[in-house]
Enzyme design. Structure first.
Site, PDB file in Angstrom:
ATOM      1  N   GLU A 110       9.614 -34.049  48.280  1.00  0.00           N
ATOM      2  CA  GLU A 110       9.795 -34.134  46.820  1.00  0.00           C
ATOM      3  C   GLU A 110       8.462 -34.027  46.096  1.00  0.00           C
ATOM      4  O   GLU A 110       8.387 -33.538  44.971  1.00  0.00           O
ATOM      5  CB  GLU A 110      10.540 -35.431  46.471  1.00  0.00           C
ATOM      6  CG  GLU A 110      11.947 -35.387  47.032  1.00  0.00           C
ATOM      7  CD  GLU A 110      12.934 -36.334  46.386  1.00  0.00           C
ATOM      8  OE1 GLU A 110      12.534 -37.134  45.524  1.00  0.00           O
ATOM      9  OE2 GLU A 110      14.122 -36.275  46.773  1.00  0.00           O
TER      10      GLU A 110
ATOM     11  N   CYS B 218      24.656 -33.936  51.958  1.00  0.00           N
ATOM     12  CA  CYS B 218      23.772 -35.011  52.391  1.00  0.00           C
ATOM     13  C   CYS B 218      24.128 -35.403  53.822  1.00  0.00           C
ATOM     14  O   CYS B 218      25.269 -35.766  54.102  1.00  0.00           O
ATOM     15  CB  CYS B 218      23.967 -36.199  51.453  1.00  0.00           C
ATOM     16  SG  CYS B 218      22.997 -37.636  51.877  1.00  0.00           S
TER      17      CYS B 218
ATOM     18  N   HIS C  16      16.204 -32.348  53.107  1.00  0.00           N
ATOM     19  CA  HIS C  16      14.851 -31.982  52.701  1.00  0.00           C
ATOM     20  C   HIS C  16      14.080 -31.199  53.763  1.00  0.00           C
ATOM     21  O   HIS C  16      13.068 -30.580  53.463  1.00  0.00           O
ATOM     22  CB  HIS C  16      14.049 -33.240  52.365  1.00  0.00           C
ATOM     23  CG  HIS C  16      14.505 -33.931  51.123  1.00  0.00           C
ATOM     24  ND1 HIS C  16      15.788 -34.389  50.959  1.00  0.00           N
ATOM     25  CD2 HIS C  16      13.835 -34.252  49.983  1.00  0.00           C
ATOM     26  CE1 HIS C  16      15.898 -34.967  49.769  1.00  0.00           C
ATOM     27  NE2 HIS C  16      14.723 -34.895  49.155  1.00  0.00           N
TER      28      HIS C  16
ATOM     29  N   ASP D 245      25.251 -34.440  47.039  1.00  0.00           N
ATOM     30  CA  ASP D 245      24.119 -35.008  47.779  1.00  0.00           C
ATOM     31  C   ASP D 245      23.683 -36.287  47.073  1.00  0.00           C
ATOM     32  O   ASP D 245      24.066 -36.544  45.930  1.00  0.00           O
ATOM     33  CB  ASP D 245      22.960 -33.989  47.802  1.00  0.00           C
ATOM     34  CG  ASP D 245      21.747 -34.533  48.533  1.00  0.00           C
ATOM     35  OD1 ASP D 245      21.919 -35.117  49.622  1.00  0.00           O
ATOM     36  OD2 ASP D 245      20.630 -34.421  48.005  1.00  0.00           O
ATOM     37  N   SER D 246      22.829 -37.057  47.749  1.00  0.00           N
ATOM     38  CA  SER D 246      22.258 -38.245  47.131  1.00  0.00           C
ATOM     39  C   SER D 246      21.348 -37.894  45.958  1.00  0.00           C
ATOM     40  O   SER D 246      21.041 -38.746  45.136  1.00  0.00           O
ATOM     41  CB  SER D 246      21.455 -39.013  48.183  1.00  0.00           C
ATOM     42  OG  SER D 246      20.504 -38.142  48.770  1.00  0.00           O
TER      43      SER D 246
ATOM     44  N   CYS E 198      18.541 -33.284  57.809  1.00  0.00           N
ATOM     45  CA  CYS E 198      18.324 -33.898  56.491  1.00  0.00           C
ATOM     46  C   CYS E 198      18.139 -32.771  55.488  1.00  0.00           C
ATOM     47  O   CYS E 198      17.523 -31.739  55.809  1.00  0.00           O
ATOM     48  CB  CYS E 198      17.075 -34.782  56.529  1.00  0.00           C
ATOM     49  SG  CYS E 198      16.613 -35.461  54.927  1.00  0.00           S
TER      50      CYS E 198
HETATM   51  N1  DGL Z   1      20.037 -36.295  51.293  1.00  0.00           N
HETATM   52  C1  DGL Z   1      19.573 -37.200  52.313  1.00  0.00           C
HETATM   53  C2  DGL Z   1      19.996 -36.670  53.695  1.00  0.00           C
HETATM   54  O1  DGL Z   1      20.215 -35.493  53.901  1.00  0.00           O
HETATM   55  C3  DGL Z   1      18.071 -37.405  52.229  1.00  0.00           C
HETATM   56  C4  DGL Z   1      17.645 -38.172  50.987  1.00  0.00           C
HETATM   57  C5  DGL Z   1      18.182 -39.593  50.938  1.00  0.00           C
HETATM   58  O2  DGL Z   1      17.749 -40.437  51.757  1.00  0.00           O
HETATM   59  O3  DGL Z   1      19.022 -39.843  50.091  1.00  0.00           O
HETATM   60  O4  DGL Z   1      20.114 -37.447  54.611  1.00  0.00           O
END
Ligand code: DGL
Length: 273
Positions: free
Chosen positions: A157, A78, A191, A15-16, A189
């Site tokens: 977050e 991600c 989150h 993930d990012s 997403c």
């Molecule tokens: N992990 C990203 C997603 O699922 C969200 C956080 C980011 O913008 O890096 O799109």
């Protein structure tokens, strides 16, 4: 040199940053005996406001790192990276199967049997049109309505899930889905599963299925490994090793919110081209 794929090889998830731990959690719930290597690109988060090309470059670097670690599967947790980089990650991964969140969310939506599907995600995910394309490919009669909800990432977050600011922000983003005929909503997403209950409550009174792509991808991981006879048969609980590209402190502090517990093993790894 590439390591051979065996039943005991770990599953790679990336993930990012930290959000993909919601996916790691769903995978650990579905496959408790699997070892997992998680990579969170905390030095370069967020991906959701970056170009597809940049996200693709970062994702390819991470895929190569995971392959070197001998993973038997890569899950692109991600959504932004899933939308931008699925093909190039699959290319970098060679024979190692790659799962992504767009396919998982699409599968969940089709399984729901609903015909009007809402999608929420980052600016990059929604801007890419990847969910819409995938849903229409699966069933061209679907009606798809998408909405970027960028503020939900920092709110999650910060742990602001159901306070005044979060509720107001959700209302601004989601009120369109109260009246536009949508019957199922994909949480596109990493989150957003944190807001699942609040979103369910928000739509209380309206029948709207909430599709959590994290659960859907965990179910596909299980069936894919079964099919390839790569499920770990061990009766020992799997080990989660996390790698991050920046100081681990913030990752460590926030992880519990996404994973449901503190991660034991967090290492720093800076990636090279
Ligand atoms: N992990 C990203 C997603 O699922 C969200 C956080 C980011 O913008 O890096 O799109």
């Amino acid at each position: 040199m590439k390591k051979p794929l065996t039943k005991t090889s770990p599953i790679g998830i990336f993930d990012s940053g930290i959000g993909g731990l919601t996916v790691a959690k769903a995978v650990m719930d579905a496959l408790p005996n699997e070892d997992i290597i998680y990579f969170g690109d905390s030095a370069r988060v967020p991906y959701g406001i970056k170009s597809q090309e940049t996200v693709r470059n970062y994702s390819n670097q991470i895929a190569r790192f995971l392959i070197q670690k001998g993973v038997k599967m890569i899950i692109i947790a991600c959504n932004t990276a899933s939308a931008a980089a699925n093909d190039s990650v699959q290319h970098a991964a060679g024979k190692v199967p790659v799962l992504n969140m767009i396919d998982a969310g699409t599968y969940g939506a089709i399984r729901s049997g609903k015909k009007a599907i809402g999608v929420i995600g980052t600016l990059a995910t929604i801007g890419s049109g990847a969910y819409e394309k995938s849903l229409k490919q699966a069933d061209s009669s679907l009606i798809v309505k998408s909405k970027a909800c960028p503020l939900l990432v920092p709110l999650a977050e910060e742990g602001w899930i159901d306070n005044e600011v979060a509720l107001k922000t959700l209302d601004i983003y989601l009120n369109t889905f109260k009246s536009n005929g949508v019957e199922a909503l994909i949480l596109g997403c990493t989150h957003y599963p944190l807001f699942k209950t609040v979103i369910q409550d928000y739509f209380n009174g309206k029948k709207l299925d909430i599709i959590d792509s994290a659960e859907a991808v965990a179910a596909s991981a299980k069936s894919k490994l079964e099919l390839k006879q790569l499920l770990n048969n061990s009766d020992q609980p799997g080990v989660l090793n996390c790698y991050v590209s920046d100081r681990p402190q913030r990752f460590y502090e926030l992880a519990e919110r996404f994973l449901g517990r503190k991660p034991e093993n967090v290492f720093v790894e800076s990636l090279k081209d």
